[in-house]
Motif scaffolding. Structure first.
Motif, PDB file in Angstrom:
ATOM      1  N   VAL A 103       0.832  -1.204   0.000  1.00 12.52           N
ATOM      2  CA  VAL A 103       0.000   0.000   0.000  1.00 12.52           C
ATOM      3  C   VAL A 103       0.867   1.254   0.000  1.00 12.52           C
ATOM      4  O   VAL A 103       0.658   2.185  -0.801  1.00 12.52           O
ATOM      5  CB  VAL A 103      -0.945  -0.001   1.221  1.00 12.52           C
ATOM      6  N   VAL A 104       1.860   1.289   0.887  1.00 11.65           N
ATOM      7  CA  VAL A 104       2.697   2.483   1.017  1.00 11.65           C
ATOM      8  C   VAL A 104       3.503   2.736  -0.263  1.00 11.65           C
ATOM      9  O   VAL A 104       3.499   3.852  -0.811  1.00 11.65           O
ATOM     10  CB  VAL A 104       3.640   2.336   2.231  1.00 11.65           C
ATOM     11  N   LEU A 105       4.180   1.705  -0.751  1.00 12.22           N
ATOM     12  CA  LEU A 105       5.069   1.895  -1.894  1.00 12.22           C
ATOM     13  C   LEU A 105       4.298   2.127  -3.196  1.00 12.22           C
ATOM     14  O   LEU A 105       4.693   2.969  -4.018  1.00 12.22           O
ATOM     15  CB  LEU A 105       6.001   0.691  -2.041  1.00 12.22           C
ATOM     16  N   PHE A 106       3.204   1.405  -3.403  1.00 10.89           N
ATOM     17  CA  PHE A 106       2.458   1.593  -4.645  1.00 10.89           C
ATOM     18  C   PHE A 106       1.762   2.959  -4.662  1.00 10.89           C
ATOM     19  O   PHE A 106       1.603   3.564  -5.727  1.00 10.89           O
ATOM     20  CB  PHE A 106       1.447   0.460  -4.840  1.00 10.89           C
ATOM     21  N   ALA A 107       1.343   3.433  -3.495  1.00  9.70           N
ATOM     22  CA  ALA A 107       0.776   4.780  -3.451  1.00  9.70           C
ATOM     23  C   ALA A 107       1.840   5.820  -3.757  1.00  9.70           C
ATOM     24  O   ALA A 107       1.585   6.790  -4.491  1.00  9.70           O
ATOM     25  CB  ALA A 107       0.161   5.037  -2.074  1.00  9.70           C
ATOM     26  N   ALA A 108       3.061   5.603  -3.234  1.00 12.27           N
ATOM     27  CA  ALA A 108       4.137   6.565  -3.476  1.00 12.27           C
ATOM     28  C   ALA A 108       4.638   6.522  -4.913  1.00 12.27           C
ATOM     29  O   ALA A 108       5.059   7.545  -5.473  1.00 12.27           O
ATOM     30  CB  ALA A 108       5.299   6.286  -2.515  1.00 12.27           C
ATOM     31  N   LEU A 109       4.581   5.329  -5.526  1.00 14.10           N
ATOM     32  CA  LEU A 109       5.120   5.154  -6.885  1.00 14.10           C
ATOM     33  C   LEU A 109       4.027   5.132  -7.950  1.00 14.10           C
ATOM     34  O   LEU A 109       4.250   4.656  -9.060  1.00 14.10           O
ATOM     35  CB  LEU A 109       5.910   3.837  -6.949  1.00 14.10           C
ATOM     36  N   LEU A 110       2.868   5.663  -7.601  1.00 14.75           N
ATOM     37  CA  LEU A 110       1.728   5.592  -8.512  1.00 14.75           C
ATOM     38  C   LEU A 110       2.032   6.120  -9.924  1.00 14.75           C
ATOM     39  O   LEU A 110       1.599   5.521 -10.915  1.00 14.75           O
ATOM     40  CB  LEU A 110       0.541   6.345  -7.903  1.00 14.75           C
ATOM     41  N   PRO A 111       2.788   7.199 -10.089  1.00 14.84           N
ATOM     42  CA  PRO A 111       3.040   7.701 -11.454  1.00 14.84           C
ATOM     43  C   PRO A 111       4.096   6.908 -12.229  1.00 14.84           C
ATOM     44  O   PRO A 111       4.255   7.133 -13.435  1.00 14.84           O
ATOM     45  CB  PRO A 111       3.531   9.137 -11.215  1.00 14.84           C
ATOM     46  N   TRP A 112       4.837   6.022 -11.578  1.00 12.74           N
ATOM     47  CA  TRP A 112       5.975   5.358 -12.233  1.00 12.74           C
ATOM     48  C   TRP A 112       5.730   3.841 -12.352  1.00 12.74           C
ATOM     49  O   TRP A 112       5.940   3.077 -11.417  1.00 12.74           O
ATOM     50  CB  TRP A 112       7.253   5.628 -11.436  1.00 12.74           C
ATOM     51  N   TYR A 113       5.330   3.447 -13.538  1.00 12.97           N
ATOM     52  CA  TYR A 113       4.981   2.036 -13.789  1.00 12.97           C
ATOM     53  C   TYR A 113       6.188   1.124 -13.599  1.00 12.97           C
ATOM     54  O   TYR A 113       6.089   0.070 -12.957  1.00 12.97           O
ATOM     55  CB  TYR A 113       4.425   1.885 -15.205  1.00 12.97           C
ATOM     56  N   LEU A 114       7.338   1.506 -14.156  1.00 15.36           N
ATOM     57  CA  LEU A 114       8.529   0.667 -14.081  1.00 15.36           C
ATOM     58  C   LEU A 114       8.914   0.399 -12.634  1.00 15.36           C
ATOM     59  O   LEU A 114       9.195  -0.738 -12.246  1.00 15.36           O
ATOM     60  CB  LEU A 114       9.695   1.331 -14.830  1.00 15.36           C
ATOM     61  N   ALA A 115       8.922   1.431 -11.814  1.00 13.57           N
ATOM     62  CA  ALA A 115       9.289   1.270 -10.405  1.00 13.57           C
ATOM     63  C   ALA A 115       8.295   0.361  -9.680  1.00 13.57           C
ATOM     64  O   ALA A 115       8.689  -0.473  -8.844  1.00 13.57           O
ATOM     65  CB  ALA A 115       9.353   2.634  -9.725  1.00 13.57           C
ATOM     66  N   ARG A 116       7.014   0.504 -10.019  1.00 14.28           N
ATOM     67  CA  ARG A 116       6.001  -0.348  -9.374  1.00 14.28           C
ATOM     68  C   ARG A 116       6.213  -1.814  -9.719  1.00 14.28           C
ATOM     69  O   ARG A 116       6.086  -2.690  -8.860  1.00 14.28           O
ATOM     70  CB  ARG A 116       4.586   0.087  -9.801  1.00 14.28           C
ATOM     71  N   VAL A 117       6.541  -2.093 -10.971  1.00 19.44           N
ATOM     72  CA  VAL A 117       6.747  -3.482 -11.387  1.00 19.44           C
ATOM     73  C   VAL A 117       7.926  -4.091 -10.647  1.00 19.44           C
ATOM     74  O   VAL A 117       7.859  -5.223 -10.154  1.00 19.44           O
ATOM     75  CB  VAL A 117       6.972  -3.557 -12.918  1.00 19.44           C
TER      76      VAL A 117
END
Length: 388
Positions: A103-117
């Motif tokens: 939850v924390v990391l995906f919310a923080a990285l919401l604009p960056w698809y590569l980082a989320r993957v």
């Protein structure tokens, strides 16, 4: 040929929903076998892919953050189910902390698809390995092959997740979202659908194999005392006699009968009689070795198979059991004291050669009747015989 990712999402949702229903039905009779957690995990899997399929049509907070949270919850629920199946206390901080991290990391990285993957790949690989290690830790105590279906499915998921993470990094210009028209997402989600089936088959097999193992145990055990039953005793005696003949080793038998057991039932009732039988069985089981096999022949009669035991060794055990039963405090279900003794028959031969187990059974039976005819509460001995 490129796979259509939204179509694959629909396939995965249909599979997950169907499997969730199947495992959920099984969970109605096996709630304590992990099935309920696994059914919830498959249901969460269905919801996660529903949100993934709605990417671009609903808020990213739902499609990305909530969707990946549900996916992380799937792994946690599967791990919970494994620990419950193994009857172990789960390390919940280890199982559920990754869900909060998602939850924390995906919310923080919401604009960056590569980082989320990349972040998601690391978290999901960790959660998958937690499940795999939990299964493997108890593999020797778990019957059947279902556990290996489960391990295989999760290891393939680990490989797929790593492949997806590396592939997105290498093809970041071509793969910019989960719905990108590229061969990699299609391969990953198609194989994920197959893994869902493999894992679910493993879960169902584990439940079935546990039930089959329990039924086999019940078929071998006396329901009242927990000792092996007559049929299992005779089968084991035949095998032990064959082993004794091949290796020239001694084999001994103890036949045990509770003295005047009918009086216990008549004076104190059958519930008290059952209590006495269980207590006597417990004393016998506690005094025998791991390689010995105590069992209930029927009624108030017990038989103990003593591999590698001479006549003298069997006599020592018989006398120990006789004295312990005589000094054990037996009580009826109403609390009345019951004086109880046993008679024992011993048959043994240091170098046993016997074509039929009936010969040994009859010899031990004759020794038991000798003890009874001599006044009970004693050990009778059948002279070693040559059973050629």
């Amino acid at each position: 040929m490129l796979a259509h990712v939204p179509t694959l999402f629909m396939v995965i949702m249909a599979l997950s929903a169907t499997l969730a229903l199947s495992v959920g039905i099984a969970a109605r009779t096996q709630l304590r076998e992990g099935m309920a957690y696994w059914a919830l995990g498959l249901f969460a899997h269905t919801l996660a892919y529903l949100l993934f399929a709605l990417r671009g049509q609903v808020s990213d907070w739902l499609s990305v953050v909530l969707g990946n949270l549900l996916l992380s919850v799937v792994f946690a629920l599967f791990a919970e189910g494994v620990f419950q199946f193994q009857r172990r206390r789960p390390p919940r901080w280890l199982l559920w902390t990754p869900c909060g991290v998602v939850v924390v990391l995906f919310a923080a990285l919401l604009p960056w698809y590569l980082a989320r993957v990349v972040v998601g790949a690391l978290i999901y690989v960790f959660q998958s390995l937690v499940v795999v290690l939990a299964v493997l830790q108890k593999r020797k105590e778990t019957a059947g092959v279902g556990q290996y279906f489960l391990v295989t499915g999760f290891l393939v998921l680990v490989a797929l997740t790593l492949l997806q993470g590396v592939g997105v990094v290498l093809h970041r210009d071509q793969i910019t979202s989960v719905l990108s028209a590229h061969w990699l997402p299609g391969l990953v989600f198609l194989t994920s659908a197959l893994c869902t089936v493999v894992v679910s088959v493993g879960l169902i097999l584990m439940g079935k194999e546990r039930a089959d193992e329990r039924n086999r145990t019940l078929a071998m055990r006396d329901a009242l005392t927990g000792l092996v039953n007559r049929r299992s005793l005779l089968e084991a005696l035949t095998q032990q006699m064959a082993h004794a003949r091949r290796h020239g080793q001694p084999l001994a038998l103890l036949m045990i009968d509770i003295d005047y057991f009918k009086r216990v039932n008549d004076s104190h009732g059958h519930l008290s009689g059952d209590k006495v039988l269980k207590t006597v069985a417990g004393v016998i089981a506690a005094r025998t070795r791991a390689q010995d096999l105590p069992g209930r022949l029927g009624g108030e009669e017990f038989l103990v198979i003593l591999p590698g035991t001479t006549l003298q060794g069997a006599l020592q055990l018989a006398e120990t059991l006789r004295q312990e039963i005589e000094h054990t405090g037996f009580c009826s279900v109403s609390g009345e004291v019951i004086a109880l003794t046993i008679s024992l028959g011993v048959c043994a031969q240091d170098q046993l050669v016997a074509p039929l187990c009936d010969d040994m059974i009859n010899a031990a039976d004759q020794a038991l009747y000798l003890a009874k005819n001599n006044g009970r509460n004693r050990v009778g001995v059948f002279a070693p015989i040559s059973l050629a």
